[in-house]
Design a protein around this motif. Structure first.
Motif, short mmCIF file in Angstrom:
data_model
loop_
_atom_site.label_atom_id
_atom_site.label_comp_id
_atom_site.label_asym_id
_atom_site.label_seq_id
_atom_site.Cartn_x
_atom_site.Cartn_y
_atom_site.Cartn_z
N THR A 59 0.83 -1.19 0.00
CA THR A 59 0.00 0.00 0.00
C THR A 59 0.87 1.24 0.00
O THR A 59 0.39 2.34 -0.21
CB THR A 59 -0.91 0.04 1.24
N GLY A 60 2.16 1.03 0.20
CA GLY A 60 3.08 2.16 0.20
C GLY A 60 3.01 2.96 1.48
O GLY A 60 2.31 2.60 2.42
N PHE A 115 -2.27 7.98 -4.06
CA PHE A 115 -2.38 7.16 -2.85
C PHE A 115 -3.79 6.60 -2.72
O PHE A 115 -3.99 5.45 -2.33
CB PHE A 115 -2.00 7.98 -1.63
N ARG A 116 -4.79 7.41 -3.04
CA ARG A 116 -6.17 6.93 -3.00
C ARG A 116 -6.35 5.76 -3.98
O ARG A 116 -7.04 4.78 -3.68
CB ARG A 116 -7.14 8.05 -3.35
N ALA A 117 -5.73 5.87 -5.17
CA ALA A 117 -5.83 4.78 -6.14
C ALA A 117 -5.16 3.52 -5.61
O ALA A 117 -5.67 2.41 -5.77
CB ALA A 117 -5.18 5.21 -7.45
N ARG A 118 -4.01 3.71 -4.93
CA ARG A 118 -3.31 2.56 -4.38
C ARG A 118 -4.15 1.87 -3.31
O ARG A 118 -4.25 0.65 -3.27
CB ARG A 118 -1.96 3.01 -3.80
N ILE A 119 -4.78 2.65 -2.45
CA ILE A 119 -5.63 2.08 -1.40
C ILE A 119 -6.85 1.38 -2.00
O ILE A 119 -7.24 0.29 -1.58
CB ILE A 119 -6.06 3.18 -0.42
N TRP A 144 7.45 -2.80 7.95
CA TRP A 144 6.03 -2.47 7.85
C TRP A 144 5.93 -1.05 7.32
O TRP A 144 6.57 -0.13 7.85
CB TRP A 144 5.35 -2.53 9.22
N TYR A 145 5.09 -0.86 6.29
CA TYR A 145 4.96 0.46 5.67
C TYR A 145 3.57 1.04 5.95
O TYR A 145 2.57 0.34 5.84
CB TYR A 145 5.17 0.37 4.15
N GLY A 146 3.53 2.31 6.30
CA GLY A 146 2.27 2.96 6.58
C GLY A 146 2.29 4.42 6.13
O GLY A 146 3.35 4.99 5.86
N ASP A 147 1.11 4.99 6.02
CA ASP A 147 0.97 6.39 5.66
C ASP A 147 -0.26 6.92 6.39
O ASP A 147 -1.37 6.44 6.13
CB ASP A 147 0.82 6.54 4.15
#
Length: 204
Positions: free
Chosen positions: A35-36, A59-63, A44-47
């Motif tokens: 999810t980047g 980012f919305r498209a990735r989610i 672990w990657y978060g935003d």
């Protein structure tokens, strides 16, 4: 004519680079399943822009691609990882030891998703491990552990089923994070580790 062809060439290159960049940022390239995110804690990657108006269109498209119904970061924060502690991709053919301790939130969970970013199609009823199961282990220091494998390792202990998952990933959720987590996640969160134990056929 030569100048026109030069312009046309640059236009094609620009469209190609722009299109590739957009697909990469949106997580639409083959094999890109993260999810980047700008925050990285032990792979672990978060935003924390997830679920907020600050999220960019990419980012919305990735989610959306990963099918997450993201809550506001005051309600939940999300981290994903696709590799074990040694950096090798998760796969159904191997077993793993997931372990951690007390988390800075009212509740937390770790859930397994398959190669298509869905819950694996099995009937094991063991696709997640959470704070309630960790508390049931009753360790005084808050330590907990669970095995990730295609077959249940035993009657006792935590287990996340990877049956029918293929190459999978894990999502770690902290619900209603403690004060300070949003400002200093790297200092506040001791993210779970994921150690590869063994693989089918004896592969290491």
């Amino acid at each position: 004519m030569k100048r026109l062809l030069t312009y046309l060439g640059f236009a094609i290159i620009g469209i190609g680079i722009g299109g590739y960049s957009a697909l990469a940022m949106a997580g639409l390239l083959p094999g890109d399943r993260r999810t980047g995110g700008s925050i990285e804690i032990k792979k672990w990657y978060g935003d924390f822009a997830m679920g907020s108006e600050d999220a960019s269109p990419y980012f919305r498209a990735r989610i959306a691609r990963h099918g997450l119904l993201a809550l506001a970061n005051t309600e939940a924060v999300y981290f994903t990882r696709t590799v074990d502690d040694s950096g090798r991709p998760f796969t159904e053919g191997c077993s793993y030891l997931l372990s951690g301790g007390t988390m800075p939130a009212q509740w937390w969970s770790v859930t397994l998703y398959d190669a298509e970013n869905f819950l694996p199609d099995n009937t094991d009823n063991a696709l997640s491990f959470d704070a309630s199961r960790a508390e049931a282990q009753g360790n005084d220091n808050g330590a907990w552990s669970a095995i990730i494998s295609a077959e249940q390792p035993g009657e006792d202990g935590g287990w996340i089923s990877s049956k029918a998952a293929g190459n999978f990933d894990l999502t770690f959720r902290l619900y209603v994070p403690d004060d300070g987590v949003l400002e200093q996640p790297e200092e506040m969160i001791e993210a779970p580790s994921v150690e590869r134990l063994a693989c089918a056929g004896g592969a290491s």
